[in-house]
Design an enzyme around this catalytic site. Structure first.
Site, short mmCIF file in Angstrom:
data_model
loop_
_atom_site.label_atom_id
_atom_site.label_comp_id
_atom_site.label_asym_id
_atom_site.label_seq_id
_atom_site.Cartn_x
_atom_site.Cartn_y
_atom_site.Cartn_z
N LYS A 37 39.53 33.56 39.93
CA LYS A 37 40.68 32.76 39.79
C LYS A 37 42.11 33.71 40.31
O LYS A 37 43.19 33.53 39.32
CB LYS A 37 41.08 32.18 38.40
N CYS A 38 42.07 34.31 41.30
CA CYS A 38 43.00 35.25 41.73
C CYS A 38 43.27 34.83 43.26
O CYS A 38 42.46 34.15 43.75
CB CYS A 38 42.47 36.64 41.59
N GLY A 39 44.64 35.21 43.49
CA GLY A 39 45.04 34.71 44.60
C GLY A 39 44.28 35.53 46.00
O GLY A 39 44.41 34.93 47.07
N LEU A 40 43.72 36.59 45.50
CA LEU A 40 43.03 37.41 46.34
C LEU A 40 41.36 36.92 46.40
O LEU A 40 40.77 37.64 47.29
CB LEU A 40 43.05 38.80 46.10
N THR A 41 40.98 35.90 45.84
CA THR A 41 39.59 35.59 45.49
C THR A 41 38.85 35.18 46.84
O THR A 41 37.77 35.65 47.35
CB THR A 41 39.71 34.25 44.61
#
Length: 167
Positions: A37-41
């Site tokens: 659940k990360c912007g970098l996922t």
């Protein structure tokens, strides 16, 4: 940093079985703290591309879910594995959740974070998707989270680490 013992530090895989980096062969290993659940996922897709491109040459991406950054990996191991498989077609090993910073950081990360990045800065993992390339001889190269897995610098480092394996 060059220390072959880093390849013998035990950790748990997703099923709770003890492993070491050496258990994934004599090739290079890219250790990455991952989160769903990360912007970098979306980096999962590029990590999988690296696995597919170099896996036959002894290279392995190893994902280590981590929930230390704003709770961006809250799921169970079953949920994490399902997400990785269905969302990104991940085939590389995703291991048990670990802590990467602080007193309770996993021993592997305590060792990895001693390695400085390209700017000479060692210490704490900055965020999800920090990457550590461990060569067959235990040499470590560190790449910060925003540097994408398919960045030419990372690809070149992987290829250089695999040259000795190819011989």
């Amino acid at each position: 940093m060059t220390d072959a013992t880093i390849r013998q530090i035990p950790f748990l895989d997703a099923s709770g079985e003890e492993k070491t980096l050496d258990d994934f062969g004599a090739g290079a290993v890219l250790v990455v703290n991952v989160a769903s659940k990360c912007g970098l996922t979306p980096q999962y897709a590029q990590l999988e591309e690296l696995q597919r491109a170099y896996g036959e040459r002894g290279f392995t991406v190893l994902g280590f879910p981590c929930n230390q950054f704003f709770g961006q990996e809250p799921g169970s191991m079953e949920q994490i594995l399902e997400f990785c498989s269905t969302s990104y077609g991940v085939t590389f090993p995703v291991n048990d959740k670990v802590k990467v910073n602080g007193r309770s950081a996993h021993e592997l990360y305590k060792a990895l974070t001693q390695t400085p990045d390209a700017d000479g800065k060692a210490g704490r993992v900055e965020w999800n998707f920090e990457k550590f390339l461990v060569s067959p001889d235990g040499a470590v190269r560190r790449f910060r989270p925003r540097q994408k897995p398919d960045d030419p610098e990372i690809v070149a480092a992987i290829e250089a680490a695999l040259v000795d394996v190819d011989r």
